[in-house]
Each structure stands twice: as structure tokens, then as C-alpha cells.
Design a protein around this motif. Structure first.
Motif, PDB file in Angstrom:
ATOM      1  N   LEU A  31     -10.311   6.708 -24.891  1.00 43.04           N
ATOM      2  CA  LEU A  31      -9.935   5.774 -25.858  1.00 43.04           C
ATOM      3  C   LEU A  31     -10.531   4.512 -24.574  1.00 43.04           C
ATOM      4  O   LEU A  31     -10.119   4.707 -23.275  1.00 43.04           O
ATOM      5  CB  LEU A  31      -8.726   4.716 -26.372  1.00 43.04           C
ATOM      6  N   ALA A  32     -11.597   4.030 -24.064  1.00 45.11           N
ATOM      7  CA  ALA A  32     -12.134   3.144 -23.235  1.00 45.11           C
ATOM      8  C   ALA A  32     -12.651   1.731 -23.883  1.00 45.11           C
ATOM      9  O   ALA A  32     -12.424   1.329 -25.337  1.00 45.11           O
ATOM     10  CB  ALA A  32     -14.151   3.511 -22.596  1.00 45.11           C
ATOM     11  N   ILE A  33     -11.419   0.912 -22.685  1.00 47.53           N
ATOM     12  CA  ILE A  33     -11.166  -0.250 -23.205  1.00 47.53           C
ATOM     13  C   ILE A  33     -12.440  -1.381 -22.084  1.00 47.53           C
ATOM     14  O   ILE A  33     -11.944  -0.738 -20.627  1.00 47.53           O
ATOM     15  CB  ILE A  33      -9.937  -0.885 -22.824  1.00 47.53           C
ATOM     16  N   ASP A  34     -13.101  -2.271 -22.718  1.00 49.04           N
ATOM     17  CA  ASP A  34     -13.814  -3.119 -21.458  1.00 49.04           C
ATOM     18  C   ASP A  34     -14.684  -2.174 -19.792  1.00 49.04           C
ATOM     19  O   ASP A  34     -15.095  -2.268 -19.393  1.00 49.04           O
ATOM     20  CB  ASP A  34     -12.752  -3.756 -20.353  1.00 49.04           C
ATOM     21  N   GLY A  35     -14.661  -0.821 -20.800  1.00 41.86           N
ATOM     22  CA  GLY A  35     -15.495  -0.527 -20.083  1.00 41.86           C
ATOM     23  C   GLY A  35     -14.989   0.985 -19.720  1.00 41.86           C
ATOM     24  O   GLY A  35     -15.575   1.973 -18.763  1.00 41.86           O
ATOM     25  N   VAL A  36     -13.704   1.082 -19.563  1.00 42.26           N
ATOM     26  CA  VAL A  36     -12.653   2.046 -18.382  1.00 42.26           C
ATOM     27  C   VAL A  36     -12.560   3.113 -19.226  1.00 42.26           C
ATOM     28  O   VAL A  36     -11.406   2.973 -19.977  1.00 42.26           O
ATOM     29  CB  VAL A  36     -11.423   0.749 -17.542  1.00 42.26           C
TER      30      VAL A  36
ATOM     31  N   GLY B 291     -25.795   1.293 -31.786  1.00 41.33           N
ATOM     32  CA  GLY B 291     -25.887   0.578 -30.545  1.00 41.33           C
ATOM     33  C   GLY B 291     -24.568  -0.806 -30.701  1.00 41.33           C
ATOM     34  O   GLY B 291     -24.255  -1.013 -29.742  1.00 41.33           O
ATOM     35  N   GLU B 292     -24.543  -0.766 -31.799  1.00 39.90           N
ATOM     36  CA  GLU B 292     -23.336  -2.221 -32.468  1.00 39.90           C
ATOM     37  C   GLU B 292     -21.801  -2.150 -31.510  1.00 39.90           C
ATOM     38  O   GLU B 292     -21.265  -2.421 -31.702  1.00 39.90           O
ATOM     39  CB  GLU B 292     -22.894  -2.257 -33.808  1.00 39.90           C
ATOM     40  N   ARG B 293     -21.618  -1.299 -31.372  1.00 40.56           N
ATOM     41  CA  ARG B 293     -20.602   0.151 -30.411  1.00 40.56           C
ATOM     42  C   ARG B 293     -20.060  -0.869 -29.662  1.00 40.56           C
ATOM     43  O   ARG B 293     -19.373  -1.425 -28.810  1.00 40.56           O
ATOM     44  CB  ARG B 293     -20.328   1.278 -30.197  1.00 40.56           C
ATOM     45  N   CYS B 294     -21.225  -1.333 -28.330  1.00 38.75           N
ATOM     46  CA  CYS B 294     -21.777  -1.756 -27.425  1.00 38.75           C
ATOM     47  C   CYS B 294     -20.783  -3.572 -27.124  1.00 38.75           C
ATOM     48  O   CYS B 294     -20.332  -4.064 -26.762  1.00 38.75           O
ATOM     49  CB  CYS B 294     -22.984  -1.786 -26.028  1.00 38.75           C
ATOM     50  N   SER B 295     -20.697  -4.503 -28.508  1.00 42.23           N
ATOM     51  CA  SER B 295     -20.116  -4.919 -28.718  1.00 42.23           C
ATOM     52  C   SER B 295     -18.837  -5.449 -28.716  1.00 42.23           C
ATOM     53  O   SER B 295     -17.881  -6.525 -29.176  1.00 42.23           O
ATOM     54  CB  SER B 295     -20.748  -6.108 -29.752  1.00 42.23           C
ATOM     55  N   VAL B 296     -18.099  -4.013 -28.942  1.00 40.79           N
ATOM     56  CA  VAL B 296     -16.148  -4.008 -29.508  1.00 40.79           C
ATOM     57  C   VAL B 296     -15.982  -3.749 -27.719  1.00 40.79           C
ATOM     58  O   VAL B 296     -16.228  -2.312 -27.579  1.00 40.79           O
ATOM     59  CB  VAL B 296     -16.480  -2.617 -30.333  1.00 40.79           C
ATOM     60  N   ARG B 297     -14.421  -4.553 -27.575  1.00 40.08           N
ATOM     61  CA  ARG B 297     -14.105  -4.123 -26.516  1.00 40.08           C
ATOM     62  C   ARG B 297     -13.367  -2.263 -26.394  1.00 40.08           C
ATOM     63  O   ARG B 297     -13.120  -1.996 -25.291  1.00 40.08           O
ATOM     64  CB  ARG B 297     -12.747  -4.979 -26.681  1.00 40.08           C
ATOM     65  N   ARG B 298     -12.774  -2.334 -27.324  1.00 40.70           N
ATOM     66  CA  ARG B 298     -12.068  -1.076 -26.915  1.00 40.70           C
ATOM     67  C   ARG B 298     -13.178   0.430 -28.177  1.00 40.70           C
ATOM     68  O   ARG B 298     -13.423  -0.424 -29.418  1.00 40.70           O
ATOM     69  CB  ARG B 298     -11.122  -0.931 -28.173  1.00 40.70           C
ATOM     70  N   ALA B 299     -13.708   1.142 -27.100  1.00 36.40           N
ATOM     71  CA  ALA B 299     -13.910   2.274 -27.871  1.00 36.40           C
ATOM     72  C   ALA B 299     -13.721   3.671 -27.856  1.00 36.40           C
ATOM     73  O   ALA B 299     -13.554   3.714 -26.396  1.00 36.40           O
ATOM     74  CB  ALA B 299     -15.730   2.299 -27.211  1.00 36.40           C
ATOM     75  N   TRP B 300     -13.056   4.416 -28.810  1.00 37.61           N
ATOM     76  CA  TRP B 300     -12.948   5.781 -28.886  1.00 37.61           C
ATOM     77  C   TRP B 300     -14.524   6.837 -28.461  1.00 37.61           C
ATOM     78  O   TRP B 300     -15.333   6.579 -28.963  1.00 37.61           O
ATOM     79  CB  TRP B 300     -12.427   6.422 -30.657  1.00 37.61           C
ATOM     80  N   ILE B 301     -14.437   7.678 -27.559  1.00 39.47           N
ATOM     81  CA  ILE B 301     -15.144   8.697 -27.154  1.00 39.47           C
ATOM     82  C   ILE B 301     -14.891  10.364 -27.077  1.00 39.47           C
ATOM     83  O   ILE B 301     -14.250  10.489 -26.432  1.00 39.47           O
ATOM     84  CB  ILE B 301     -15.889   7.964 -26.061  1.00 39.47           C
ATOM     85  N   VAL B 302     -15.957  10.509 -27.785  1.00 36.14           N
ATOM     86  CA  VAL B 302     -14.830  11.665 -28.168  1.00 36.14           C
ATOM     87  C   VAL B 302     -16.037  12.622 -27.970  1.00 36.14           C
ATOM     88  O   VAL B 302     -17.159  12.833 -28.588  1.00 36.14           O
ATOM     89  CB  VAL B 302     -14.175  11.881 -29.519  1.00 36.14           C
ATOM     90  N   ASP B 303     -15.706  14.499 -27.980  1.00 34.26           N
ATOM     91  CA  ASP B 303     -16.150  14.755 -27.954  1.00 34.26           C
ATOM     92  C   ASP B 303     -16.152  16.613 -28.328  1.00 34.26           C
ATOM     93  O   ASP B 303     -14.472  16.779 -28.138  1.00 34.26           O
ATOM     94  CB  ASP B 303     -16.276  15.950 -26.217  1.00 34.26           C
ATOM     95  N   PRO B 304     -16.013  16.437 -29.924  1.00 32.84           N
ATOM     96  CA  PRO B 304     -15.038  17.511 -31.023  1.00 32.84           C
ATOM     97  C   PRO B 304     -15.008  18.814 -30.117  1.00 32.84           C
ATOM     98  O   PRO B 304     -13.914  19.947 -29.919  1.00 32.84           O
ATOM     99  CB  PRO B 304     -15.960  17.364 -31.551  1.00 32.84           C
ATOM    100  N   LEU B 305     -16.456  19.395 -29.296  1.00 36.92           N
ATOM    101  CA  LEU B 305     -16.424  20.743 -28.774  1.00 36.92           C
ATOM    102  C   LEU B 305     -16.625  20.626 -27.915  1.00 36.92           C
ATOM    103  O   LEU B 305     -18.253  20.806 -27.592  1.00 36.92           O
ATOM    104  CB  LEU B 305     -16.514  22.245 -30.191  1.00 36.92           C
TER     105      LEU B 305
END
Length: 249
Positions: A103-108, A70-84
């Protein structure tokens, strides 16, 4: 090159290379079905995690195959991946499966790459393709195994043909590629199922939203996303109104 352009190139390269790993595993492992799907998930995820952590050490990562932090929620840039995406289709040797790197930046959903390895294609938010003319009749994408009630009802009202297909990424890219016109999903997904497809579809000039018309927001504490709509801009208002008018299930 801007930071975003560099991110797009990274997403494209990693999605493509993860797809190559998955294709090689299909050909050489001797595995099939669920065993092949499980091995594919593990290998592609290990590759993507290793490469992303090395290339973007300050960014957060949310992957379907990793324990969430859950610490990722405090980071502006989050990579969101589905490997398969589309494990069943991959295990069955079909072509409608994908690799998602976003890559989501500020939720977008800002950057996205969706590899369709069995087709030799990777589509990205950095290289949108001109939209093809709408189908006649219109074409509505639905799940191969669980067509959503809402999608079936809207398709009937609009006179659209149902097009069954596997993974969420394959469906979304079918709209981008002009093979379908509407992808309406109400059966529930997670952020990794659609963040990359949404980024690519949006860059291609398609309408993207929740089925109530609200925006899709990413890197949330709860990564569950109940529904989405990807369609041609000129169809969005009609589809949203038809969904709104449907009686409760």
C-alpha cells in the motif's frame, strides 16, 4: 488497532493466501513452465483483486496483471501488487518467487507484505526482524539471467561475492533475512516489482533508494522505475559513490 496495522494484517493475509493458491496450482494442475506461470498469474491476480476491492473499496489498485487506469494517481491510497513475482522461477519449480502486496500512501511505500510461499514465509513491514551481521565477504544479489553491469562492477570493487537469484521480492527479502548484504538493480523494474519489498526492507532498518540516492516514489502515472538500491545502512554511502563513479555504459 490503527488503520495502518489493519492494512498490514490485510496485506499479510492476502499475500499468504495468494501464495497458497499458487502452491496448490503447482501440485494439482499438471502444468509446467510458461503455462504454469500464466495460470498462476491469472489465478493469484483474480484472488487479490476480488479481496482488495471488497476490503478497501475506496482505495486504488495497480497490478501487473490488470489494465492500468490513470485515475488511480488522484487517490492518496493505492494498493500495488504483483500476484506472482518470478513467473519463470515458479514455472521451473524453484523457491525464489514471491507474492507482493503493498500500500502506497501519498507516493510512499507504507505497507508491504512479501510472501515466499515455497519457503513457507511471509515478511511484512509490521514485523521487522533484527538484522544479521554483514557477510564476510559481502554478498551482492544479481539476476540469474542478466546480472547488471553496475552491480558486477560494484561487487568487484568491494570484494563482494555475487549471489544469483530469481525474483525481485526474493532478492530483497534475502537482504532482510541476512542471506545477502546488497541488492543493486539497474535493469529497470515497475512499481509492482518493488513496492512491497521496499516497504518491508525499510521497516527492517535497511537503506532503500534509487541508485542516485533519491527516494522511490509510487503511484506515478508511469509505473516504470529504472533502478533501486537495498542494502545495509553502513554500506549505502560507499555503494552510491561507486555507482556514481562508474563510466557510462
Amino acid at each position: 488497532m490503527t488503520v495502518i496495522e489493519s492494512d498490514v494484517r490485510l496485506a499479510e493475509r492476502l499475500a499468504t493466501e495468494a501464495g497458497e493458491i499458487l502452491l496448490a496450482l503447482q501440485k494439482s494442475s499438471g502444468l509446467t513452465g510458461k503455462d504454469l506461470g500464466k495460470a498462476g498469474d491469472e489465478q493469484a491476480n483474480a484472488y487479490l483483486m476480488r479481496k482488495l476491492r471488497a476490503a478497501r473499496p475506496d482505495d486504488a489498485i495497480l497490478s501487473e496483471e490488470e489494465k492500468d487506469n490513470g485515475e488511480r494517481c488522484s487517490v492518496r491510497r493505492a494498493w500495488i501488487v504483483d500476484p506472482l513475482d518470478g513467473t519463470r522461477e515458479y514455472g521451473e519449480g524453484r523457491t525464489d518467487w514471491a507474492v507482493h502486496v503493498a500500500l502506497a500512501i501519498d507516493g510512499v511505500a507504507t505497507v508491504g507484505a512479501v510472501a515466499l510461499p515455497a519457503l513457507g514465509l511471509t515478511l511484512t513491514s509490521g514485523s521487522p526482524k533484527p538484522l544479521e551481521p554483514a557477510g564476510d565477504p559481502l554478498r551482492m544479489l544479481v539476476s540469474r539471467t542478466r546480472p547488471a553491469r553496475e552491480a558486477v562492477a560494484v561487487a568487484e570493487t568491494m570484494g563482494a561475492t555475487l549471489v544469483p537469484m530469481g525474483s525481485a521480492g526474493a532478492k530483497a527479502m534475502a537482504v532482510v533475512r541476512g542471506q545477502a548484504d546488497i541488492y543493486l538493480h539497474t535493469g529497470g523494474q515497475y512499481e509492482w516489482d518493488n513496492c512491497a519489498p521496499i516497504a518491508v526492507a525499510q521497516a527492517a532498518g535497511l537503506h532503500v533508494s534509487r541508485v542516485d540516492g533519491s527516494p522511490l516514489v509510487y503511484n506515478c502515472a508511469d509505473p516504470y522505475l529504472p533502478d533501486l538500491l537495498i542494502c545495509r545502512m553502513e554500506l549505502a554511502a560507499q555503494v552510491l559513490e561507486l555507482v556514481k563513479a562508474l563510466p557510462p555504459a
